[in-house]
Design an enzyme around this catalytic site. Structure first.
Site, PDB file in Angstrom:
ATOM      1  N   GLY A   3       0.683  -1.336  -0.096  1.00 54.79           N
ATOM      2  CA  GLY A   3       0.368   0.332   0.008  1.00 54.79           C
ATOM      3  C   GLY A   3       1.077   1.313  -0.174  1.00 54.79           C
ATOM      4  N   GLU A  22       4.373  -6.614   2.037  1.00 56.84           N
ATOM      5  CA  GLU A  22       3.758  -6.984   0.205  1.00 56.84           C
ATOM      6  C   GLU A  22       3.605  -5.720  -0.960  1.00 56.84           C
ATOM      7  OE1 GLU A  22       1.122 -10.702   1.551  1.00 56.84           O
ATOM      8  OE2 GLU A  22      -0.116  -8.700   1.142  1.00 56.84           O
ATOM      9  N   PRO A  23       4.885  -4.660  -1.096  1.00 61.87           N
ATOM     10  CA  PRO A  23       4.722  -4.221  -1.933  1.00 61.87           C
ATOM     11  C   PRO A  23       4.303  -3.924  -3.524  1.00 61.87           C
ATOM     12  CG  PRO A  23       6.501  -3.879  -1.136  1.00 61.87           C
ATOM     13  CD  PRO A  23       5.924  -5.359  -0.368  1.00 61.87           C
ATOM     14  N   GLY A  24       3.379  -3.824  -4.072  1.00 67.56           N
ATOM     15  CA  GLY A  24       3.190  -4.082  -5.431  1.00 67.56           C
ATOM     16  C   GLY A  24       3.439  -2.535  -6.249  1.00 67.56           C
ATOM     17  N   ARG A  25       2.740  -2.074  -6.472  1.00 62.06           N
ATOM     18  CA  ARG A  25       3.077  -0.511  -6.633  1.00 62.06           C
ATOM     19  C   ARG A  25       3.996  -0.294  -6.655  1.00 62.06           C
ATOM     20  NH1 ARG A  25      -1.876   2.551  -7.607  1.00 62.06           N
ATOM     21  NH2 ARG A  25      -3.333   1.655  -5.984  1.00 62.06           N
ATOM     22  N   ARG A  77      -7.424   2.980 -14.952  1.00 60.94           N
ATOM     23  CA  ARG A  77      -7.001   4.182 -13.377  1.00 60.94           C
ATOM     24  C   ARG A  77      -8.541   4.680 -12.970  1.00 60.94           C
ATOM     25  NH1 ARG A  77      -3.989   5.022 -11.111  1.00 60.94           N
ATOM     26  NH2 ARG A  77      -4.275   4.316  -8.925  1.00 60.94           N
ATOM     27  N   TYR A 136     -11.060   5.005 -10.828  1.00 58.55           N
ATOM     28  CA  TYR A 136     -11.259   5.589  -9.146  1.00 58.55           C
ATOM     29  C   TYR A 136     -10.876   6.665  -9.437  1.00 58.55           C
ATOM     30  CZ  TYR A 136      -7.874   1.648  -9.369  1.00 58.55           C
ATOM     31  OH  TYR A 136      -7.156   1.193  -9.171  1.00 58.55           O
ATOM     32  N   CYS A 180     -16.111   4.448 -26.037  1.00 56.36           N
ATOM     33  CA  CYS A 180     -17.161   4.594 -26.676  1.00 56.36           C
ATOM     34  C   CYS A 180     -17.538   5.046 -24.666  1.00 56.36           C
ATOM     35  CB  CYS A 180     -18.030   4.666 -26.770  1.00 56.36           C
ATOM     36  SG  CYS A 180     -17.386   3.916 -28.797  1.00 56.36           S
ATOM     37  N   TYR A 229      -0.710  -1.793 -12.132  1.00 58.09           N
ATOM     38  CA  TYR A 229      -2.877  -1.312 -12.290  1.00 58.09           C
ATOM     39  C   TYR A 229      -3.432  -0.784 -13.755  1.00 58.09           C
ATOM     40  CZ  TYR A 229      -2.558  -2.751  -7.182  1.00 58.09           C
ATOM     41  OH  TYR A 229      -1.577  -3.720  -5.977  1.00 58.09           O
TER      42      TYR A 229
HETATM   43  C1  LIG Z   1      -2.806  -5.207  -3.491  1.00 58.28           C
HETATM   44  C2  LIG Z   1      -1.972  -6.008  -2.835  1.00 58.28           C
HETATM   45  C3  LIG Z   1      -1.261  -5.752  -2.310  1.00 58.28           C
HETATM   46  C4  LIG Z   1       0.048  -4.885  -2.320  1.00 58.28           C
HETATM   47  O1  LIG Z   1      -0.916  -3.049  -3.037  1.00 58.28           O
HETATM   48  P1  LIG Z   1       0.053  -2.206  -3.568  1.00 58.28           P
HETATM   49  O2  LIG Z   1      -0.327  -0.844  -3.046  1.00 58.28           O
HETATM   50  O3  LIG Z   1       0.207  -1.883  -5.156  1.00 58.28           O
HETATM   51  O4  LIG Z   1       1.468  -1.867  -2.793  1.00 58.28           O
HETATM   52  C5  LIG Z   1      -0.824  -6.148  -0.855  1.00 58.28           C
HETATM   53  N1  LIG Z   1      -1.584  -7.296  -0.610  1.00 58.28           N
HETATM   54  C6  LIG Z   1      -2.623  -7.702  -0.978  1.00 58.28           C
HETATM   55  C7  LIG Z   1      -2.782  -8.342   0.106  1.00 58.28           C
HETATM   56  C8  LIG Z   1      -3.695  -6.691  -1.855  1.00 58.28           C
HETATM   57  O5  LIG Z   1      -4.416  -7.223  -2.201  1.00 58.28           O
END
Ligand SMILES: *Cc1c(COP(=O)(O)O)cnc(C)c1O
Length: 424
Positions: free
Chosen positions: A235, A277-280, A316, A320, A347, A376
């Site tokens: 997050g 758990e970083p993604g973004r 995105r 949102y 469209c 994303y």
């Molecule tokens: C989506 C998600 C993440 C990653 O979130 P980011 O905002 O991309 O860092 C981590 N853990 C869980 C369980 C998620 O669903």
């Protein structure tokens, strides 16, 4: 001078591959992984970082993550399959999700992945049944609802009280499910997981959720149940526009580690392994999307510059109200005097990629780069209006490599069938 991305000329990339095109910088992805190493993994022992692959996943991305020494968080059978095909070490894979199917759980058990983050009692039933049949024991965490509100958009907030994710902290719910797992012959209870939301610039929801989890860990200890893993989710926010008050990773992790270590010391608890758990945060700013400008027009008080992509490659803004920054790749040295709205070609009235941005005066044929599109976007892409999904190119030190070929029209009808009575 045209815009360069990881030392590749974006105009050359647009010419070579066509637009729209996703371009990722390998250097930037690796820089983020190194920061995670230096500011978290090497700084604190008994820690782990897993990349939340739903942000962006291909087989090559699995290879980068593996080389950087991170694990992988998957949320579907398709993501797990991608990791399997890339030869990713299965012990470093964890599986999240609020409604994993039987097939998905079977795939995870067959491949003996590292952790399953169990979301609910039904999932625990399914998993025990599958493990029993296959004579396997899986390590699990429970995802809890930490009841921590966030300052992010409702659609990407996940830890509030009535969230669809996780198990609520009512004593009769949480203790009974954990006890079931502890007593089970088919799962090993390893710990607790939460994820409060996404694109956060404030650490208070993490800190709040950590406090609640620590209390839970202590209550469990009082019942002789040990928590070995504490997964505090992802997050961590990134820069989309100058409205984002971006904080370094340490702003989140330093106080988190401090309250965890202090609490454990005060309460005579062994500090669990801490997992993030970083993604973004890993992939977002490494990506740009290139588009070609087409129609330019003014309707009412709005001047539109229209691009050859939009909500099918980046949903995105429509989903949102996400905001983006952009440049015209071939007009970097021109003044940004023109107030325009960047319109997609789909469209839907909501298909406006950027509302009200100052750009140099654009002409049809210019190449527009939208920044921070690594996360994303490709992973949420769809074929609305039967638009082929763009390709993905990896840029690295002036060289470019295809990660995903762009879809063709024939890809669009590949799985379609015509019943024989319609052929007559
Ligand atoms: C989506 C998600 C993440 C990653 O979130 P980011 O905002 O991309 O860092 C981590 N853990 C869980 C369980 C998620 O669903």
């Amino acid at each position: 001078m045209n815009l360069l991305w990881d030392k590749c000329d974006t105009l050359e990339l647009a010419k070579k591959y066509g637009t729209p095109l996703y371009v990722l910088s390998e250097t930037k992805i690796r820089e983020r992984c190194r920061i995670i190493q230096d500011d978290f993994l090497k700084k604190y022992d008994n820690t782990k970082a897993v990349y939340a692959s739903k942000a962006f996943l291909t087989t090559a991305m699995c290879k980068i993550i593996e080389k950087e020494g991170l694990g992988l968080d998957v949320v579907s059978g398709g993501e797990l399959y991608t990791a399997i095909q890339a030869g990713f070490p299965m012990a470093m894979v964890e599986f999240n999700g609020n409604n994993k199917t039987i097939d998905e759980l079977e795939l995870a058990v067959n491949h003996e992945i590292g952790r399953i983050i169990v979301d609910n009692a039904y999932e625990l039933d399914l998993l025990e049944k599958i493990c029993k049949e296959k004579n396997k024991v899986m390590d699990i965490l429970f995802r809890i609802v930490p009841e921590a509100d966030t300052d992010t958009h409702e659609y990407i907030s996940t830890g509030h009280k009535s969230s669809k994710f996780g198990i609520n902290l009512l004593p009769e719910t949480i203790f009974s499910i954990i006890k079931r797992a502890v007593d089970s012959d088919y799962v090993n209870f390893k710990g607790i997981h939460f994820h409060v939301g996404s694109q956060l610039h404030d650490n208070k929801s993490h800190l709040n959720a950590i406090s609640k989890t620590l209390h839970l860990i202590k209550d469990l200890k009082d019942q002789n149940i040990t928590v070995e893993d504490m997964n505090i989710g992802g997050g961590f926010g990134i820069h989309y526009t100058d409205d984002d008050q971006v904080k370094p990773l340490a702003y989140f992790l330093e106080p988190s580690m401090k309250i965890i270590e202090d609490y454990c010391q005060e309460n005579d608890l062994e500090r669990p392994m801490i997992i993030i758990e970083p993604g973004r945060w890993i992939i977002g700013e490494a990506g740009i999307t290139l588009y070609t400008v087409g129609a330019i027009k003014t309707n009412g008080d709005k001047k539109y510059i229209s691009i050859d992509g939009g909500m099918s490659d980046n949903i995105r803004p429509s989903l949102y109200q996400a905001k983006y920054h952009a440049d015209i790749c071939n007009r970097l040295d021109e003044d940004k005097t023109d107030l325009v709205t960047v319109s997609g070609k789909f469209c839907e009235s909501s298909d406006l990629l950027i509302r009200d941005i100052y750009l140099p005066k654009a002409q049809s044929g210019d190449i527009l780069a939208v920044y921070s599109t690594g996360a994303y976007t490709y992973s949420m892409a769809c074929n609305y209006n039967k638009q082929p999904i763009p390709g993905v190119v990896l840029a690295c030190e002036g060289k470019d490599y295809v990660l995903v070929k762009k879809q063709t029209f024939s890809d669009l009808i590949r799985n379609e069938c015509i019943p024989s009575h319609l052929e007559e």
